[in-house]
Design a protein around this motif. Structure first.
Motif, PDB file in Angstrom:
ATOM      1  N   ASN A  26      31.915 -22.781 -37.962  1.00 41.61           N
ATOM      2  CA  ASN A  26      30.742 -22.788 -37.089  1.00 41.61           C
ATOM      3  C   ASN A  26      31.028 -22.091 -35.763  1.00 41.61           C
ATOM      4  OD1 ASN A  26      29.583 -24.278 -39.089  1.00 41.61           O
ATOM      5  ND2 ASN A  26      28.879 -25.914 -37.768  1.00 41.61           N
ATOM      6  N   ALA A  29      31.241 -18.341 -36.297  1.00 41.35           N
ATOM      7  CA  ALA A  29      29.908 -17.764 -36.472  1.00 41.35           C
ATOM      8  C   ALA A  29      29.180 -17.670 -35.130  1.00 41.35           C
ATOM      9  CB  ALA A  29      29.096 -18.597 -37.455  1.00 41.35           C
ATOM     10  N   LEU A  30      29.300 -18.695 -34.288  1.00 43.61           N
ATOM     11  CA  LEU A  30      28.679 -18.639 -32.964  1.00 43.61           C
ATOM     12  C   LEU A  30      29.274 -17.528 -32.115  1.00 43.61           C
ATOM     13  CD1 LEU A  30      28.344 -22.424 -32.101  1.00 43.61           C
ATOM     14  CD2 LEU A  30      26.494 -20.797 -32.455  1.00 43.61           C
ATOM     15  N   ALA A  32      30.610 -14.769 -33.255  1.00 41.83           N
ATOM     16  CA  ALA A  32      30.135 -13.505 -33.814  1.00 41.83           C
ATOM     17  C   ALA A  32      28.716 -13.200 -33.355  1.00 41.83           C
ATOM     18  CB  ALA A  32      30.195 -13.553 -35.345  1.00 41.83           C
ATOM     19  N   LEU A  33      27.848 -14.208 -33.341  1.00 35.23           N
ATOM     20  CA  LEU A  33      26.484 -13.987 -32.857  1.00 35.23           C
ATOM     21  C   LEU A  33      26.472 -13.623 -31.381  1.00 35.23           C
ATOM     22  CD1 LEU A  33      24.560 -16.835 -34.691  1.00 35.23           C
ATOM     23  CD2 LEU A  33      24.406 -14.386 -35.104  1.00 35.23           C
ATOM     24  N   ALA A  34      27.306 -14.273 -30.591  1.00 39.12           N
ATOM     25  CA  ALA A  34      27.401 -13.935 -29.173  1.00 39.12           C
ATOM     26  C   ALA A  34      27.910 -12.506 -29.001  1.00 39.12           C
ATOM     27  CB  ALA A  34      28.316 -14.920 -28.459  1.00 39.12           C
ATOM     28  N   VAL A  36      27.443 -10.010 -31.065  1.00 36.12           N
ATOM     29  CA  VAL A  36      26.340  -9.109 -31.411  1.00 36.12           C
ATOM     30  C   VAL A  36      25.388  -8.973 -30.222  1.00 36.12           C
ATOM     31  CG1 VAL A  36      24.293  -8.858 -32.868  1.00 36.12           C
ATOM     32  CG2 VAL A  36      26.487  -9.460 -33.888  1.00 36.12           C
ATOM     33  N   ILE A  37      25.092 -10.078 -29.565  1.00 34.70           N
ATOM     34  CA  ILE A  37      24.192 -10.035 -28.410  1.00 34.70           C
ATOM     35  C   ILE A  37      24.797  -9.201 -27.286  1.00 34.70           C
ATOM     36  CG2 ILE A  37      23.175 -11.449 -26.584  1.00 34.70           C
ATOM     37  CD1 ILE A  37      22.704 -13.595 -28.741  1.00 34.70           C
TER      38      ILE A  37
END
Length: 83
Positions: A26, A29-30, A32-34, A36-37
């Motif tokens: 988790n 994944a968080l 990785a999303l950060a 991308v942003i």
């Protein structure tokens, strides 16, 4: 979704369905999303999405509550459960 998964797992009893690499997966994944942003903020062609996306979600949420749709959902749940 990742944050909610972490909260639920902390509050509830252990499940018989084990998630691989929980909770490390988790957090990865968080991150990785950060990432991308952050990368979207550096690119001029995707920077507009960082502004328009949250505004669009804010508009959708405002319409959802303004039209009373949240009340309809609660009422339909109560009717379905027999309350």
């Amino acid at each position: 979704m990742f944050l909610q998964s972490l909260r639920v797992s902390q509050r509830s009893a252990p499940s018989e369905f084990a998630v691989p690499f929980f909770p490390v997966a988790n957090y990865i994944a968080l991150a990785a999303l950060a990432g991308v942003i952050v990368l979207m903020a550096f690119d001029a062609s995707t920077r507009i999405a960082l502004v328009v996306g949250p505004l669009w979600y804010a508009i959708l949420i405002a319409v959802y509550y303004a039209r009373g749709m949240h009340k309809e959902t609660r009422q339909s749940i109560r009717k379905a459960s027999g309350e």
